[in-house]
Design an enzyme around this catalytic site. Sequence first.
Site, PDB file in Angstrom:
ATOM      1  CG  HIS A   1      -4.343  -8.917   1.453  1.00  0.00           C
ATOM      2  ND1 HIS A   1      -3.561  -7.845   1.832  1.00  0.00           N
ATOM      3  CD2 HIS A   1      -4.027  -9.180   0.169  1.00  0.00           C
ATOM      4  CE1 HIS A   1      -2.778  -7.499   0.811  1.00  0.00           C
ATOM      5  NE2 HIS A   1      -3.040  -8.294  -0.206  1.00  0.00           N
TER       6      HIS A   1
ATOM      7  CG  HIS B   1      -1.628  -1.260   1.488  1.00  0.00           C
ATOM      8  ND1 HIS B   1      -2.669  -1.674   0.692  1.00  0.00           N
ATOM      9  CD2 HIS B   1      -1.470  -2.252   2.413  1.00  0.00           C
ATOM     10  CE1 HIS B   1      -3.128  -2.847   1.123  1.00  0.00           C
ATOM     11  NE2 HIS B   1      -2.412  -3.210   2.164  1.00  0.00           N
TER      12      HIS B   1
ATOM     13  CG  ASP C   1       0.731  -5.890   2.356  1.00  0.00           C
ATOM     14  OD1 ASP C   1       0.007  -6.885   2.598  1.00  0.00           O
ATOM     15  OD2 ASP C   1       0.568  -4.790   2.909  1.00  0.00           O
TER      16      ASP C   1
ATOM     17  CG  HIS D   1      -3.116  -0.201  10.603  1.00  0.00           C
ATOM     18  ND1 HIS D   1      -4.467  -0.369  10.478  1.00  0.00           N
ATOM     19  CD2 HIS D   1      -2.578  -1.449  10.599  1.00  0.00           C
ATOM     20  CE1 HIS D   1      -4.742  -1.667  10.414  1.00  0.00           C
ATOM     21  NE2 HIS D   1      -3.615  -2.334  10.467  1.00  0.00           N
TER      22      HIS D   1
ATOM     23  CB  SER E   1       4.341  -3.302  10.485  1.00  0.00           C
ATOM     24  OG  SER E   1       3.224  -3.437  11.309  1.00  0.00           O
TER      25      SER E   1
ATOM     26  CB  CYS F   1      -7.878  -3.649  12.747  1.00  0.00           C
ATOM     27  SG  CYS F   1      -7.055  -4.351  11.298  1.00  0.00           S
TER      28      CYS F   1
ATOM     29  CG  ASP G   1      -0.152  -3.964  10.927  1.00  0.00           C
ATOM     30  OD1 ASP G   1      -1.320  -4.233  10.659  1.00  0.00           O
ATOM     31  OD2 ASP G   1       0.673  -3.636  10.059  1.00  0.00           O
ATOM     32  CG  ASN G   2      -2.123  -8.349  11.772  1.00  0.00           C
ATOM     33  OD1 ASN G   2      -1.223  -7.566  11.470  1.00  0.00           O
ATOM     34  ND2 ASN G   2      -2.201  -9.560  11.260  1.00  0.00           N
TER      35      ASN G   2
ATOM     36  CD  GLU H   1       3.548  -5.233   6.464  1.00  0.00           C
ATOM     37  OE1 GLU H   1       4.790  -5.381   6.441  1.00  0.00           O
ATOM     38  OE2 GLU H   1       2.965  -4.446   7.219  1.00  0.00           O
TER      39      GLU H   1
ATOM     40  CG  ASN I   1       1.083 -11.545   9.630  1.00  0.00           C
ATOM     41  OD1 ASN I   1       0.507 -10.469   9.728  1.00  0.00           O
ATOM     42  ND2 ASN I   1       0.565 -12.672  10.105  1.00  0.00           N
TER      43      ASN I   1
HETATM   44  P1  NAI Z   1      -6.089 -14.771  11.642  1.00  0.00           P
HETATM   45  O1  NAI Z   1      -5.818 -16.093  11.028  1.00  0.00           O
HETATM   46  O2  NAI Z   1      -5.484 -14.390  12.939  1.00  0.00           O
HETATM   47  O3  NAI Z   1      -7.682 -14.575  11.832  1.00  0.00           O
HETATM   48  C1  NAI Z   1      -8.658 -14.966  10.911  1.00  0.00           C
HETATM   49  C2  NAI Z   1      -9.793 -15.613  11.723  1.00  0.00           C
HETATM   50  O4  NAI Z   1     -10.916 -15.849  10.872  1.00  0.00           O
HETATM   51  C3  NAI Z   1      -9.387 -16.973  12.329  1.00  0.00           C
HETATM   52  O5  NAI Z   1      -9.573 -16.953  13.719  1.00  0.00           O
HETATM   53  C4  NAI Z   1     -10.304 -17.954  11.628  1.00  0.00           C
HETATM   54  O6  NAI Z   1     -10.680 -19.047  12.466  1.00  0.00           O
HETATM   55  C5  NAI Z   1     -11.495 -17.093  11.259  1.00  0.00           C
HETATM   56  N1  NAI Z   1     -12.296 -17.609  10.135  1.00  0.00           N
HETATM   57  C6  NAI Z   1     -11.890 -18.246   9.015  1.00  0.00           C
HETATM   58  N2  NAI Z   1     -12.934 -18.542   8.224  1.00  0.00           N
HETATM   59  C7  NAI Z   1     -14.050 -18.076   8.841  1.00  0.00           C
HETATM   60  C8  NAI Z   1     -15.418 -18.064   8.516  1.00  0.00           C
HETATM   61  N3  NAI Z   1     -15.882 -18.614   7.399  1.00  0.00           N
HETATM   62  N4  NAI Z   1     -16.287 -17.474   9.402  1.00  0.00           N
HETATM   63  C9  NAI Z   1     -15.838 -16.915  10.551  1.00  0.00           C
HETATM   64  N5  NAI Z   1     -14.532 -16.898  10.920  1.00  0.00           N
HETATM   65  C10 NAI Z   1     -13.645 -17.469  10.075  1.00  0.00           C
HETATM   66  O7  NAI Z   1      -5.714 -13.692  10.511  1.00  0.00           O
HETATM   67  P2  NAI Z   1      -5.510 -12.115  10.754  1.00  0.00           P
HETATM   68  O8  NAI Z   1      -4.093 -11.841  11.025  1.00  0.00           O
HETATM   69  O9  NAI Z   1      -6.561 -11.646  11.673  1.00  0.00           O
HETATM   70  O10 NAI Z   1      -5.773 -11.568   9.270  1.00  0.00           O
HETATM   71  C11 NAI Z   1      -7.056 -11.642   8.655  1.00  0.00           C
HETATM   72  C12 NAI Z   1      -7.004 -10.969   7.287  1.00  0.00           C
HETATM   73  O11 NAI Z   1      -6.729  -9.582   7.434  1.00  0.00           O
HETATM   74  C13 NAI Z   1      -5.902 -11.491   6.359  1.00  0.00           C
HETATM   75  O12 NAI Z   1      -6.379 -11.469   5.030  1.00  0.00           O
HETATM   76  C14 NAI Z   1      -4.797 -10.464   6.529  1.00  0.00           C
HETATM   77  O13 NAI Z   1      -3.902 -10.475   5.448  1.00  0.00           O
HETATM   78  C15 NAI Z   1      -5.595  -9.195   6.634  1.00  0.00           C
HETATM   79  N6  NAI Z   1      -4.987  -8.044   7.309  1.00  0.00           N
HETATM   80  C16 NAI Z   1      -5.537  -6.822   7.025  1.00  0.00           C
HETATM   81  C17 NAI Z   1      -5.057  -5.683   7.622  1.00  0.00           C
HETATM   82  C18 NAI Z   1      -5.655  -4.366   7.283  1.00  0.00           C
HETATM   83  O14 NAI Z   1      -5.079  -3.330   7.669  1.00  0.00           O
HETATM   84  N7  NAI Z   1      -6.755  -4.283   6.591  1.00  0.00           N
HETATM   85  C19 NAI Z   1      -3.956  -5.718   8.593  1.00  0.00           C
HETATM   86  C20 NAI Z   1      -3.474  -7.062   8.863  1.00  0.00           C
HETATM   87  C21 NAI Z   1      -3.982  -8.165   8.246  1.00  0.00           C
END
Ligand code: NAI
Length: 462
Positions: A333, A52, A127, A383, A391, A227, A222-223, A188, A213
């Site tokens: 993502h 980004h 990323d 963020h 990060s 958020c 960060d996550n 990332e 990450n």
């Molecule tokens: P994580 O693996 O810690 O959390 C994802 C959670 O979703 C898990 O607990 C999992 O059990 C749950 N899950 C999976 N399928 C599901 C479903 N069908 N229904 C309900 N829950 C379900 O991953 P994290 O680190 O929280 O990242 C999540 C996403 O956010 C990733 O795509 C990551 O790349 C992205 N991300 C976005 C950021 C942003 O600023 N927008 C910052 C950091 C990460």
Amino acid sequence: MQDYVVKDISLAQYGRREIEIAETEMPGLMATRAEFGDAKPLAGARIVGSLHMTIQTAVLIETLVALGADVRWASCNIFSTQDHAAAAIAESGVPVFAIKGQSLEEHWDYLDRSFQFEDGPNLILDDGGDATLYVLLGARVEAGESDLIETPTSEEEEVVFAQIKKRMAQSPGWFTKMRDQIKGVSEETTTGVHRLYDLKKKGLLPFPAINVNDSVTKSKFDNKYGCKESLVDGIRRATDTMMAGKVAVVCGYGDVGKGSAASLRGAGARVKVTEVDPICALQAAMDGFEVVLLEDVVSSADIFITTTGNKDVIRIEHMREMKDMAIVGNIGHFDNEIQVASLKNHKWTNIKDQVDMIEMPSGHRIILLSQGRLLNLGNATGHPSFVMSASFTNQVLAQLELWKNGGEYENDVYILPKHLDEKVAALHLDRIGVKLTKLSSEQASYIGVTPEGPFKPEHYRY
Ligand code: NAI
């Protein structure tokens, strides 16, 4: 010849002023410059960055440059660029290819352009994994796996393959050459890390990768705390809706879900959570959130946010059941968490950039944020600098390690050692006035550590 694509280069001065403010909030990156800058340890490194293109990323880019690297940059999302940040970076002489609201075709063309160093890049800073995917997929097609390209499974894949074909026609053998000269990638985010472990499992990872990450000072900050600040910011800038009293549903209670639920609760919303993992479901319940099935709340809630990194979480049958003017957004993502493709034949009314109203067959309308792409960067500015400093300090340490010692690693996925994780945290304490207690040597040996750290065993989960 002009070697950048930005929206408006005259925004550079505005971008520069915001970069100067961000620097005061990014002590980790600034300390890295002070510690390593004179020695230019990244001299000779040619880093292609796909992340980004924000003000915070500008401070990262300028840190890599201060350490001696040559850098070319593209954004990893079509809506996340801050045009003034891109302009300031372009004006500083770093080639950058990023416009907020670029098309998918432009996205992949810009990524290709960011690879075009005279001698090609030798490191990737990724990323979400698009830069890694581009070069590895292209090399597989060049190696004869052309069946890959004949069966795109989505609109975006069609665009990627078109871009790969274009590059192959212009420079035969290019992808293979690029793949063979890349010394490593630092990744990332959770989704990009999943892709790397998958490549490793299939025997398709041709260079070492550092999983940034899963440094504690990345995903647990960060996550989560990132958020916590940027989710509600995005919803407010997009809709100006009153958050207090509304019922919000957060799908997923991982690191991003925890931050997102806290963000909405902090704004006064009544928050419910959905989960598939019993551990995270129990955490959500014990943090005081009702854990529900989406089907049971879909017609009564006001705001729906996906945070899972999974696909098809909010589906067309859910959106058809939602009440009039429900808000739907994703902070994971990729945009496939919400079945946006299945809304294409509905009536769309564009309210403003990255905010659309879509009419369901029942006559109910939903407000979709950033066309299902990550809304904290699409509708707001991502963020805050302080958390991104943690990060990105990990990113710089990962690039340094790959450049200096990459040859000593297998083609596998690695996490930075704990003493560096603790160092990143330590660099952020002064700025917020944190006083750290010192262990006596007796105390240290009683708990089995040294007074200088690391303070926890590898298996500790924070
Ligand atoms: P994580 O693996 O810690 O959390 C994802 C959670 O979703 C898990 O607990 C999992 O059990 C749950 N899950 C999976 N399928 C599901 C479903 N069908 N229904 C309900 N829950 C379900 O991953 P994290 O680190 O929280 O990242 C999540 C996403 O956010 C990733 O795509 C990551 O790349 C992205 N991300 C976005 C950021 C942003 O600023 N927008 C910052 C950091 C990460």
